[in-house]
Write a protein that holds these residues in place. Structure first.
Motif, PDB file in Angstrom:
ATOM      1  N   PRO A  34      -0.012   7.560 -18.417  1.00  0.00           N
ATOM      2  CA  PRO A  34      -0.712   6.837 -17.352  1.00  0.00           C
ATOM      3  C   PRO A  34       0.010   5.518 -17.057  1.00  0.00           C
ATOM      4  O   PRO A  34       0.851   5.064 -17.823  1.00  0.00           O
ATOM      5  CB  PRO A  34      -2.094   6.584 -17.953  1.00  0.00           C
ATOM      6  N   ILE A  35      -0.339   4.928 -15.937  1.00  0.00           N
ATOM      7  CA  ILE A  35       0.206   3.611 -15.616  1.00  0.00           C
ATOM      8  C   ILE A  35      -0.346   2.627 -16.641  1.00  0.00           C
ATOM      9  O   ILE A  35      -1.550   2.610 -16.900  1.00  0.00           O
ATOM     10  CB  ILE A  35      -0.187   3.209 -14.183  1.00  0.00           C
ATOM     11  N   PRO A  36       0.496   1.819 -17.255  1.00  0.00           N
ATOM     12  CA  PRO A  36       0.031   0.883 -18.288  1.00  0.00           C
ATOM     13  C   PRO A  36      -1.016  -0.091 -17.752  1.00  0.00           C
ATOM     14  O   PRO A  36      -0.973  -0.501 -16.591  1.00  0.00           O
ATOM     15  CB  PRO A  36       1.294   0.135 -18.694  1.00  0.00           C
ATOM     16  N   GLN A  37      -1.949  -0.446 -18.603  1.00  0.00           N
ATOM     17  CA  GLN A  37      -3.047  -1.354 -18.243  1.00  0.00           C
ATOM     18  C   GLN A  37      -2.532  -2.665 -17.654  1.00  0.00           C
ATOM     19  O   GLN A  37      -3.102  -3.198 -16.713  1.00  0.00           O
ATOM     20  CB  GLN A  37      -3.897  -1.620 -19.493  1.00  0.00           C
ATOM     21  N   VAL A  38      -1.437  -3.175 -18.177  1.00  0.00           N
ATOM     22  CA  VAL A  38      -0.905  -4.468 -17.737  1.00  0.00           C
ATOM     23  C   VAL A  38      -0.422  -4.428 -16.283  1.00  0.00           C
ATOM     24  O   VAL A  38      -0.345  -5.465 -15.629  1.00  0.00           O
ATOM     25  CB  VAL A  38       0.220  -4.931 -18.699  1.00  0.00           C
ATOM     26  N   LEU A  39      -0.139  -3.247 -15.743  1.00  0.00           N
ATOM     27  CA  LEU A  39       0.326  -3.127 -14.360  1.00  0.00           C
ATOM     28  C   LEU A  39      -0.802  -2.827 -13.374  1.00  0.00           C
ATOM     29  O   LEU A  39      -0.630  -2.973 -12.174  1.00  0.00           O
ATOM     30  CB  LEU A  39       1.364  -2.002 -14.242  1.00  0.00           C
ATOM     31  N   ARG A  40      -1.951  -2.424 -13.874  1.00  0.00           N
ATOM     32  CA  ARG A  40      -3.035  -1.971 -12.998  1.00  0.00           C
ATOM     33  C   ARG A  40      -3.695  -3.118 -12.244  1.00  0.00           C
ATOM     34  O   ARG A  40      -3.747  -4.240 -12.718  1.00  0.00           O
ATOM     35  CB  ARG A  40      -4.099  -1.231 -13.814  1.00  0.00           C
ATOM     36  N   GLY A  41      -4.187  -2.784 -11.066  1.00  0.00           N
ATOM     37  CA  GLY A  41      -4.897  -3.760 -10.249  1.00  0.00           C
ATOM     38  C   GLY A  41      -4.331  -3.788  -8.846  1.00  0.00           C
ATOM     39  O   GLY A  41      -3.472  -2.992  -8.471  1.00  0.00           O
ATOM     40  N   SER A  42      -4.826  -4.705  -8.048  1.00  0.00           N
ATOM     41  CA  SER A  42      -4.337  -4.898  -6.685  1.00  0.00           C
ATOM     42  C   SER A  42      -3.413  -6.106  -6.681  1.00  0.00           C
ATOM     43  O   SER A  42      -3.807  -7.201  -7.082  1.00  0.00           O
ATOM     44  CB  SER A  42      -5.503  -5.124  -5.729  1.00  0.00           C
ATOM     45  N   TRP A  43      -2.194  -5.915  -6.209  1.00  0.00           N
ATOM     46  CA  TRP A  43      -1.168  -6.946  -6.218  1.00  0.00           C
ATOM     47  C   TRP A  43      -0.704  -7.198  -4.785  1.00  0.00           C
ATOM     48  O   TRP A  43      -0.363  -6.271  -4.067  1.00  0.00           O
ATOM     49  CB  TRP A  43       0.010  -6.503  -7.084  1.00  0.00           C
ATOM     50  N   TYR A  44      -0.689  -8.471  -4.385  1.00  0.00           N
ATOM     51  CA  TYR A  44      -0.375  -8.846  -3.012  1.00  0.00           C
ATOM     52  C   TYR A  44       0.930  -9.630  -2.957  1.00  0.00           C
ATOM     53  O   TYR A  44       1.198 -10.470  -3.814  1.00  0.00           O
ATOM     54  CB  TYR A  44      -1.491  -9.725  -2.437  1.00  0.00           C
ATOM     55  N   GLY A  45       1.725  -9.363  -1.944  1.00  0.00           N
ATOM     56  CA  GLY A  45       2.977 -10.077  -1.748  1.00  0.00           C
ATOM     57  C   GLY A  45       3.520  -9.779  -0.366  1.00  0.00           C
ATOM     58  O   GLY A  45       2.793  -9.320   0.514  1.00  0.00           O
ATOM     59  N   LYS A  46       4.823 -10.022  -0.179  1.00  0.00           N
ATOM     60  CA  LYS A  46       5.447  -9.760   1.112  1.00  0.00           C
ATOM     61  C   LYS A  46       6.698  -8.917   0.916  1.00  0.00           C
ATOM     62  O   LYS A  46       7.410  -9.062  -0.062  1.00  0.00           O
ATOM     63  CB  LYS A  46       5.809 -11.060   1.815  1.00  0.00           C
ATOM     64  N   TYR A  47       6.919  -8.040   1.891  1.00  0.00           N
ATOM     65  CA  TYR A  47       8.140  -7.247   1.946  1.00  0.00           C
ATOM     66  C   TYR A  47       8.688  -7.429   3.353  1.00  0.00           C
ATOM     67  O   TYR A  47       8.024  -7.067   4.326  1.00  0.00           O
ATOM     68  CB  TYR A  47       7.860  -5.771   1.646  1.00  0.00           C
ATOM     69  N   GLN A  48       9.863  -8.025   3.479  1.00  0.00           N
ATOM     70  CA  GLN A  48      10.482  -8.321   4.769  1.00  0.00           C
ATOM     71  C   GLN A  48       9.493  -9.049   5.691  1.00  0.00           C
ATOM     72  O   GLN A  48       9.283  -8.674   6.837  1.00  0.00           O
ATOM     73  CB  GLN A  48      11.003  -7.046   5.414  1.00  0.00           C
ATOM     74  N   HIS A  49       8.834 -10.053   5.163  1.00  0.00           N
ATOM     75  CA  HIS A  49       7.899 -10.927   5.881  1.00  0.00           C
ATOM     76  C   HIS A  49       6.608 -10.233   6.311  1.00  0.00           C
ATOM     77  O   HIS A  49       5.860 -10.763   7.126  1.00  0.00           O
ATOM     78  CB  HIS A  49       8.575 -11.584   7.089  1.00  0.00           C
ATOM     79  N   VAL A  50       6.340  -9.050   5.791  1.00  0.00           N
ATOM     80  CA  VAL A  50       5.106  -8.323   6.099  1.00  0.00           C
ATOM     81  C   VAL A  50       4.225  -8.343   4.856  1.00  0.00           C
ATOM     82  O   VAL A  50       4.681  -7.999   3.770  1.00  0.00           O
ATOM     83  CB  VAL A  50       5.412  -6.856   6.494  1.00  0.00           C
ATOM     84  N   PRO A  51       2.943  -8.753   4.963  1.00  0.00           N
ATOM     85  CA  PRO A  51       2.057  -8.718   3.796  1.00  0.00           C
ATOM     86  C   PRO A  51       1.859  -7.278   3.308  1.00  0.00           C
ATOM     87  O   PRO A  51       1.549  -6.385   4.099  1.00  0.00           O
ATOM     88  CB  PRO A  51       0.742  -9.289   4.322  1.00  0.00           C
ATOM     89  N   VAL A  52       2.066  -7.090   2.020  1.00  0.00           N
ATOM     90  CA  VAL A  52       1.991  -5.763   1.415  1.00  0.00           C
ATOM     91  C   VAL A  52       1.108  -5.828   0.183  1.00  0.00           C
ATOM     92  O   VAL A  52       1.052  -6.846  -0.511  1.00  0.00           O
ATOM     93  CB  VAL A  52       3.403  -5.272   1.015  1.00  0.00           C
ATOM     94  N   MET A  53       0.420  -4.729  -0.095  1.00  0.00           N
ATOM     95  CA  MET A  53      -0.381  -4.631  -1.315  1.00  0.00           C
ATOM     96  C   MET A  53       0.034  -3.380  -2.085  1.00  0.00           C
ATOM     97  O   MET A  53       0.272  -2.333  -1.495  1.00  0.00           O
ATOM     98  CB  MET A  53      -1.874  -4.551  -0.995  1.00  0.00           C
ATOM     99  N   TYR A  54       0.123  -3.536  -3.392  1.00  0.00           N
ATOM    100  CA  TYR A  54       0.276  -2.413  -4.309  1.00  0.00           C
ATOM    101  C   TYR A  54      -1.026  -2.310  -5.078  1.00  0.00           C
ATOM    102  O   TYR A  54      -1.486  -3.301  -5.647  1.00  0.00           O
ATOM    103  CB  TYR A  54       1.421  -2.633  -5.307  1.00  0.00           C
ATOM    104  N   LYS A  55      -1.621  -1.154  -5.081  1.00  0.00           N
ATOM    105  CA  LYS A  55      -2.833  -0.923  -5.863  1.00  0.00           C
ATOM    106  C   LYS A  55      -2.505   0.153  -6.889  1.00  0.00           C
ATOM    107  O   LYS A  55      -2.206   1.287  -6.526  1.00  0.00           O
ATOM    108  CB  LYS A  55      -3.987  -0.488  -4.965  1.00  0.00           C
ATOM    109  N   LEU A  56      -2.543  -0.243  -8.158  1.00  0.00           N
ATOM    110  CA  LEU A  56      -2.217   0.675  -9.236  1.00  0.00           C
ATOM    111  C   LEU A  56      -3.457   0.942 -10.079  1.00  0.00           C
ATOM    112  O   LEU A  56      -4.120  -0.006 -10.519  1.00  0.00           O
ATOM    113  CB  LEU A  56      -1.113   0.083 -10.121  1.00  0.00           C
ATOM    114  N   THR A  57      -3.774   2.203 -10.253  1.00  0.00           N
ATOM    115  CA  THR A  57      -4.868   2.615 -11.128  1.00  0.00           C
ATOM    116  C   THR A  57      -4.248   3.437 -12.251  1.00  0.00           C
ATOM    117  O   THR A  57      -3.023   3.551 -12.340  1.00  0.00           O
ATOM    118  CB  THR A  57      -5.920   3.445 -10.372  1.00  0.00           C
ATOM    119  N   LYS A  58      -5.064   4.026 -13.070  1.00  0.00           N
ATOM    120  CA  LYS A  58      -4.542   4.770 -14.218  1.00  0.00           C
ATOM    121  C   LYS A  58      -3.589   5.886 -13.799  1.00  0.00           C
ATOM    122  O   LYS A  58      -2.574   6.116 -14.438  1.00  0.00           O
ATOM    123  CB  LYS A  58      -5.708   5.338 -15.034  1.00  0.00           C
ATOM    124  N   TYR A  59      -3.907   6.578 -12.695  1.00  0.00           N
ATOM    125  CA  TYR A  59      -3.092   7.721 -12.290  1.00  0.00           C
ATOM    126  C   TYR A  59      -2.643   7.691 -10.833  1.00  0.00           C
ATOM    127  O   TYR A  59      -2.156   8.690 -10.325  1.00  0.00           O
ATOM    128  CB  TYR A  59      -3.848   9.028 -12.552  1.00  0.00           C
TER     129      TYR A  59
END
Length: 151
Positions: A34-59
């Motif tokens: 599974p995705i490690p606990q330390v990586l899980r959650g909603s993470w916000y940042g920018k990619y080429q000046h566009v706001p992007v979110m990564y949402k990682l759960t267990k699977y």
């Protein structure tokens, strides 16, 4: 021992062996990292000046553009490869068993054979998720990096 008893004994032994092997293979096929606990959650940042979110759960791993912390459109969704997800042909990826010697977790997208590398870090006193991968969609591969933060 008669021939009938010998045949029954061999058949029973063979049946038990096949059952054990089948259960063992089925169990191995469903055992995933599974995705490690330390990586899980909603993470916000920018990619080429566009706001992007990564949402990682267990699977699952979701990636997409955001507006005010909400998905702008339907995000790309990837699933950890399991026996069930492989049959349904979802967009799949695998997770490394442990972080590499530099602390990065490898999430390998099976369709494109590309890896996304994530590493939990501290930046400006905040918990952050550092992501990099080599983008091969263009004529010349280029490095795609970024920091993502929880809100």
């Amino acid at each position: 021992m008669t021939l009938t008893k010998s045949v029954l004994l061999v058949a029973a032994t063979f049946g038990v062996g096949v059952t054990v092997l089948t259960l063992g293979n089925a169990q191995a096929a469903t055992e995933v990292n599974p995705i490690p606990q330390v990586l899980r959650g909603s993470w916000y940042g920018k990619y080429q000046h566009v706001p992007v979110m990564y949402k990682l759960t267990k699977y699952t791993l979701q990636e997409g553009a955001t507006v005010d912390g909400h998905w702008k459109s339907k995000p790309m969704t990837f699933h950890v490869k399991t026996a069930i997800s492989a049959k349904n042909k979802y967009a799949l990826f695998t997770v490394s068993k442990q972080a590499n010697k530099h602390g990065y977790w490898d999430l390998k997208l099976l369709e494109s054979k590309e890896s996304l590398y994530f590493k939990p870090v501290k930046r400006h006193g905040k918990s952050a998720l550092y992501k990099y991968h080599i983008d091969r969609e263009y004529g010349k591969p280029r490095l795609d990096v970024g920091y993502f933060y929880k809100k």
